[in-house]
Design a protein around this motif. Structure first.
Motif, PDB file in Angstrom:
ATOM      1  N   GLY A  81    -135.844  26.076 -51.042  1.00 52.87           N
ATOM      2  CA  GLY A  81    -135.648  25.706 -52.316  1.00 52.87           C
ATOM      3  C   GLY A  81    -134.415  26.425 -52.971  1.00 52.87           C
ATOM      4  N   ILE A  82    -133.369  26.414 -52.130  1.00 52.60           N
ATOM      5  CA  ILE A  82    -131.975  26.981 -52.493  1.00 52.60           C
ATOM      6  C   ILE A  82    -131.018  25.956 -52.353  1.00 52.60           C
ATOM      7  N   SER A  83    -129.664  26.333 -52.994  1.00 56.30           N
ATOM      8  CA  SER A  83    -128.405  25.357 -53.160  1.00 56.30           C
ATOM      9  C   SER A  83    -127.564  25.925 -51.962  1.00 56.30           C
ATOM     10  N   GLU A  84    -126.568  24.983 -51.862  1.00 54.31           N
ATOM     11  CA  GLU A  84    -125.825  25.453 -50.869  1.00 54.31           C
ATOM     12  C   GLU A  84    -124.602  26.735 -51.442  1.00 54.31           C
ATOM     13  N   GLN A  85    -124.754  26.752 -52.717  1.00 58.22           N
ATOM     14  CA  GLN A  85    -123.998  28.189 -53.162  1.00 58.22           C
ATOM     15  C   GLN A  85    -124.904  29.520 -53.005  1.00 58.22           C
ATOM     16  N   SER A  86    -125.870  29.378 -52.782  1.00 57.46           N
ATOM     17  CA  SER A  86    -127.003  30.702 -52.553  1.00 57.46           C
ATOM     18  C   SER A  86    -126.228  31.534 -51.706  1.00 57.46           C
ATOM     19  N   THR A  87    -126.334  32.817 -52.108  1.00 57.77           N
ATOM     20  CA  THR A  87    -126.086  33.735 -51.068  1.00 57.77           C
ATOM     21  C   THR A  87    -126.897  34.231 -50.118  1.00 57.77           C
ATOM     22  N   TRP A  88    -126.732  34.777 -49.033  1.00 62.51           N
ATOM     23  CA  TRP A  88    -127.725  35.486 -48.029  1.00 62.51           C
ATOM     24  C   TRP A  88    -128.711  36.204 -48.721  1.00 62.51           C
ATOM     25  N   GLU A  89    -128.242  37.056 -49.600  1.00 60.27           N
ATOM     26  CA  GLU A  89    -129.400  37.858 -50.438  1.00 60.27           C
ATOM     27  C   GLU A  89    -130.292  37.117 -51.095  1.00 60.27           C
ATOM     28  N   GLU A  90    -129.919  36.016 -51.672  1.00 56.15           N
ATOM     29  CA  GLU A  90    -130.962  35.110 -52.365  1.00 56.15           C
ATOM     30  C   GLU A  90    -131.926  34.203 -51.550  1.00 56.15           C
ATOM     31  N   ILE A  91    -131.238  34.053 -50.143  1.00 49.83           N
ATOM     32  CA  ILE A  91    -132.171  33.305 -49.269  1.00 49.83           C
ATOM     33  C   ILE A  91    -133.038  34.191 -48.892  1.00 49.83           C
ATOM     34  N   LEU A  92    -132.736  35.669 -48.573  1.00 51.09           N
ATOM     35  CA  LEU A  92    -133.555  36.494 -47.999  1.00 51.09           C
ATOM     36  C   LEU A  92    -134.857  36.724 -49.012  1.00 51.09           C
ATOM     37  N   GLN A  93    -134.530  36.866 -50.399  1.00 51.63           N
ATOM     38  CA  GLN A  93    -135.470  37.008 -51.409  1.00 51.63           C
ATOM     39  C   GLN A  93    -136.387  35.874 -51.546  1.00 51.63           C
ATOM     40  N   LYS A  94    -135.709  34.831 -51.608  1.00 50.52           N
ATOM     41  CA  LYS A  94    -136.829  33.676 -51.484  1.00 50.52           C
ATOM     42  C   LYS A  94    -137.555  33.537 -50.304  1.00 50.52           C
ATOM     43  N   TYR A  95    -137.124  33.862 -49.021  1.00 53.91           N
ATOM     44  CA  TYR A  95    -137.697  33.835 -47.769  1.00 53.91           C
ATOM     45  C   TYR A  95    -138.884  34.811 -47.848  1.00 53.91           C
ATOM     46  N   ASP A  96    -138.696  35.977 -48.263  1.00 51.32           N
ATOM     47  CA  ASP A  96    -139.836  36.936 -48.512  1.00 51.32           C
ATOM     48  C   ASP A  96    -140.859  36.495 -49.220  1.00 51.32           C
ATOM     49  N   ILE A  97    -140.432  36.074 -50.623  1.00 51.25           N
ATOM     50  CA  ILE A  97    -141.581  35.475 -51.399  1.00 51.25           C
ATOM     51  C   ILE A  97    -142.452  34.309 -50.864  1.00 51.25           C
ATOM     52  N   LEU A  98    -141.783  33.526 -50.154  1.00 56.15           N
ATOM     53  CA  LEU A  98    -142.676  32.224 -49.619  1.00 56.15           C
ATOM     54  C   LEU A  98    -143.251  32.646 -48.357  1.00 56.15           C
ATOM     55  N   PHE A  99    -142.825  33.619 -47.522  1.00 58.40           N
ATOM     56  CA  PHE A  99    -143.345  34.004 -46.380  1.00 58.40           C
ATOM     57  C   PHE A  99    -144.759  34.639 -46.864  1.00 58.40           C
ATOM     58  N   GLU A 100    -144.625  35.641 -47.579  1.00 55.02           N
ATOM     59  CA  GLU A 100    -145.717  36.478 -47.929  1.00 55.02           C
ATOM     60  C   GLU A 100    -146.666  35.480 -48.559  1.00 55.02           C
ATOM     61  N   ARG A 101    -146.103  34.748 -49.549  1.00 54.43           N
ATOM     62  CA  ARG A 101    -147.002  33.957 -50.492  1.00 54.43           C
ATOM     63  C   ARG A 101    -148.231  32.934 -49.333  1.00 54.43           C
TER      64      ARG A 101
END
Length: 114
Positions: A62-82
């Protein structure tokens, strides 16, 4: 004498069982071809063997092409844990594969992910 008779019965029985299994397998293939299940299964196997695209990885996270790596990691952590707590292993693995896919993209771009 009894041993020889027992051995013959085992050999004969295994031959009958083997033919029955082969016949059942052939019938299952025939039925699968009639209903299209065989074709669908082959397509799913082919699809599973393909690597995830960058676009698919972005959609999963659920990220865009403009997302930073930090944003990707945050989203990953949330979805992975959920999905670890309340979801499914399948979804959790998709989230992980999406991160792996984007990791190689960001590493190639040199966007300093570490």
């Amino acid at each position: 004498m009894a041993t020889k008779l027992l051995a013959n019965l085992i050999i004969m029985g295994s031959g009958i069982v083997g033919r029955a299994v082969l016949q059942a397998y052939r019938k299952a293939l025939e039925n699968a071809n009639k209903t299209g299940v065989a074709h669908e299964t082959v397509q799913n196997i082919r699809r599973a063997g393909k690597a995830m695209t960058e676009q698919e990885a972005r959609q999963i996270l659920g990220i865009s092409e403009q997302s930073t790596w930090e944003e990707i990691l945050q989203k990953y952590d949330i979805l992975f844990e959920r999905n670890a707590k309340h979801g499914s292993f399948y979804l959790q693995s998709k989230v992980h594969r999406a991160k792996e896919c984007l990791e190689s993209v960001y590493q190639w771009k040199g966007d300093g992910k570490h």
